[in-house]
Structure formats: C-alpha cells, structure tokens
Scaffold this motif. Sequence first.
Motif, PDB file in Angstrom:
ATOM      1  N   ALA A   1       0.823  -1.209   0.000  1.00 46.38           N
ATOM      2  CA  ALA A   1       0.000   0.000   0.000  1.00 46.38           C
ATOM      3  C   ALA A   1       0.859   1.260   0.000  1.00 46.38           C
ATOM      4  O   ALA A   1       0.421   2.324  -0.453  1.00 46.38           O
ATOM      5  N   HIS A   2       2.094   1.142   0.491  1.00 46.80           N
ATOM      6  CA  HIS A   2       3.027   2.270   0.457  1.00 46.80           C
ATOM      7  C   HIS A   2       3.702   2.417  -0.909  1.00 46.80           C
ATOM      8  O   HIS A   2       4.484   3.343  -1.114  1.00 46.80           O
ATOM      9  N   GLY A   3       3.437   1.471  -1.819  1.00 44.97           N
ATOM     10  CA  GLY A   3       3.986   1.576  -3.163  1.00 44.97           C
ATOM     11  C   GLY A   3       5.080   0.591  -3.493  1.00 44.97           C
ATOM     12  O   GLY A   3       5.617   0.617  -4.611  1.00 44.97           O
ATOM     13  N   TYR A   4       5.427  -0.308  -2.574  1.00 43.92           N
ATOM     14  CA  TYR A   4       6.447  -1.314  -2.853  1.00 43.92           C
ATOM     15  C   TYR A   4       5.852  -2.429  -3.716  1.00 43.92           C
ATOM     16  O   TYR A   4       4.677  -2.781  -3.573  1.00 43.92           O
ATOM     17  N   GLY A   5       6.657  -3.001  -4.633  1.00 48.17           N
ATOM     18  CA  GLY A   5       6.211  -4.113  -5.447  1.00 48.17           C
ATOM     19  C   GLY A   5       5.973  -5.357  -4.620  1.00 48.17           C
ATOM     20  O   GLY A   5       6.467  -5.482  -3.491  1.00 48.17           O
ATOM     21  N   ALA A   6       5.244  -6.337  -5.194  1.00 41.48           N
ATOM     22  CA  ALA A   6       4.877  -7.542  -4.446  1.00 41.48           C
ATOM     23  C   ALA A   6       6.109  -8.310  -3.983  1.00 41.48           C
ATOM     24  O   ALA A   6       6.203  -8.716  -2.817  1.00 41.48           O
ATOM     25  N   ASP A   7       7.068  -8.543  -4.880  1.00 41.67           N
ATOM     26  CA  ASP A   7       8.262  -9.298  -4.508  1.00 41.67           C
ATOM     27  C   ASP A   7       9.119  -8.529  -3.507  1.00 41.67           C
ATOM     28  O   ASP A   7       9.675  -9.111  -2.575  1.00 41.67           O
ATOM     29  N   THR A   8       9.211  -7.212  -3.706  1.00 39.85           N
ATOM     30  CA  THR A   8       9.998  -6.386  -2.777  1.00 39.85           C
ATOM     31  C   THR A   8       9.368  -6.384  -1.393  1.00 39.85           C
ATOM     32  O   THR A   8      10.061  -6.526  -0.377  1.00 39.85           O
ATOM     33  N   ALA A   9       8.046  -6.232  -1.353  1.00 35.28           N
ATOM     34  CA  ALA A   9       7.345  -6.226  -0.063  1.00 35.28           C
ATOM     35  C   ALA A   9       7.511  -7.557   0.655  1.00 35.28           C
ATOM     36  O   ALA A   9       7.723  -7.602   1.870  1.00 35.28           O
ATOM     37  N   ALA A  10       7.428  -8.669  -0.104  1.00 33.22           N
ATOM     38  CA  ALA A  10       7.591  -9.989   0.511  1.00 33.22           C
ATOM     39  C   ALA A  10       9.000 -10.143   1.077  1.00 33.22           C
ATOM     40  O   ALA A  10       9.188 -10.678   2.184  1.00 33.22           O
TER      41      ALA A  10
END
Length: 358
Positions: free
Chosen positions: A208-217
């Motif tokens: 929700a802060h704008g990080y990509g799915a893989d980066t957030a994981a």
Amino acid sequence: MVVRCAVLFGLLGLFQATLGPLIPLLRDREDLAPATAGLLVTGFFSGSLVSTAVGGALNERWARGPLYVVSAVLVVAGLGALALPAGWPVPLLAVSVAGLGFGGLVLLVNTVMAAKGITHVNLVNGIYGLGAAAGPALIGLTHGGLLFAVLAVGVLVSLPLTVPAAEPVIDRERLRPNALLFLFCAFLFCYAGIETGLSSWEATHLRAHGYGADTAAALTSLFWLGLAGGRLLAPAVTRDWAPPRIITAALLACGAALSVIAFGISAPVGFLLLGAFAGPIFPATLAWIARTLPNPRRVNAAVLTVAMLGNATVPTAIGYGLQATSPLALPLFVLAPLAGCLGLAAAMRVRARQRQDV
C-alpha cells in the motif's frame, strides 16, 4: 538433541513467516479478497490452537509418544500438500493441517527447553526468528512450490529421534486456575495478536506504500530479523532487569516504532525496530511465569493455547479492519492489542506483588 530442536524451530519459523507474504501472492493468483486470503493465518493458528490444547491435557508419556509422532506427520503432510500447484481452498486446508502439527511440536520443544533453562528457551526461539527472517525472502523468490517441498524434507530430517521427559512429577498435578494465570493468558493473547498481526499484514501494508509484491515480501524478513536479534541480544542488554521491567520497556518502544511504519520511506526500518523491541517479550513472559506460578508444564500449555487463539483471531480482525478502511491503517489496528498488553502487564505486576505478600 538441542541442536536438532534448534534446527527444527528454525524451519518452523521459516514456514510461519511465509504465510504473511503468501497472502498478497494468493490474492493476485486466485483473485481473492484480502480477508479471504488472510484466512491462511486463521487456519494455521486454529490448527495450532487445537494441538496445543490437546497436548496440554495429555500426560508426559502420551505427549512424548503419540502427540510427537502425529504432530511431525501433520507438519510434513501439510507442507507437502502446500507444495502442490492446486487452487483455493487447497492452500487453506494444507496450512490448517500443518498448523495442527505445528502447535504440538512448539509445545513439546518449548517445554523440554524450559526444563533445561531460560538460556535454551531464548536460543531455540532466537533460531526460530532467524529462520523466519529467511522465509519472506525465499517466498518472494520461489512463490512457494519447491520451497514447501524442501521444507517438508528439512523438517523430517531435523526431527529429534525422541523427546525426553521434561517434568515427570509435577506434570501429574492438576492446574488450578487463578487470577494471575488469567492475566498471563490474556496478555499472551494480545501479544500474539501484535506479533502475528504485524508479520501477517506487513507485506500488504508495504504494498500500500507503493512497494512491489516481490519487494514487499522480501522486506518482511526485516521484522523477523529484528525479532531474532531482540531475543538473542536481550539477555546481555537487560541482564539485571526483572521480567516486568523488560516487558513494559519493550511495549513502550513498540508503541513508538508503530509511528515509523506510518510513512512509506521509513516503514521497512519501522518493522525492523518493531521486531527488535517485541523480541524479548515472549521469553521474558515465560521467565516471569516460571517465577510466579507452580506447575510450569500445565501453565505453559494453557498460556500457549490462548496465545494460539490470539494468533488465529486478532490478525483476522485486523484484516477485516484493513479491508474496511485501508492497509495503511495497520499501525492504528495494532495499537489496540498493544494498549491491552500495557494494561495487562501493569495488572500482572500488581497481582504478582500481592501473591508475594500473602
């Protein structure tokens, strides 16, 4: 045996830590609502709750025999099913089965390590955190599948051949409920909600802060890395502190760190700090229980069962709250169980002093 238990706990921590990052991946793949995908956490910890409760009711011989074997089989079977390329709700059923085994193994290992001393409890739970730190990064790279198959094999290989008796005498005594035990249970219910709520919804919050799915994981590893560091370093930093002081200071620090995750640029650092500050709370609580309540095996089973209930329900409630508002509201929803922990810690401190004065 201690080495095998530590390795096993590391793999179990790695597995649990994949559940939060797996939520957004399943949402995208299966087109699920956030709260529906979040049922992964509910299913896992519901299974854990059942096996922890059953394990606490068994005598030592049954706990070291059928409970241990069945728990190990269920974890391996659940991981194997999760490795299959099957659609929803197979992943939910798989994590629920694995959760049934997870709770029994966690209860048995913590009970045996507690009998050896608080240092061993800190060690295995610290290794648990290190394994958990690797989980989000690996799920981001593999998206599951092969990772869960390797985990199933790893758990099978690392299982101790036997689990020795921890407390053969006092384990036969009946657990007598009292106000202080109730407070400890309520406290760990709220604390489990904080730890699992943060780890389960961290990836969603970062996205929700704008990080990509893989980066957030991958960034979810920071929370678990902080948790491991907090548990391994706390004994040296707080050597002369009593458990109530450690717990209160850690909770206040967590409250301050919640404000850091409210901003996108600082959110990853905030989750690292939250893990580090939350890390000492669980071991310090077990140490406090050992000092104030008799029959630690039965007490541990009771408080761990309630903690599993918190793991299963609080993150789900947070998920529905985020769905109704915004994933960016995570700090506000975690603040509720945090405030509950602070109030309960104060009540526990007063009640413990009253017991000592009697």
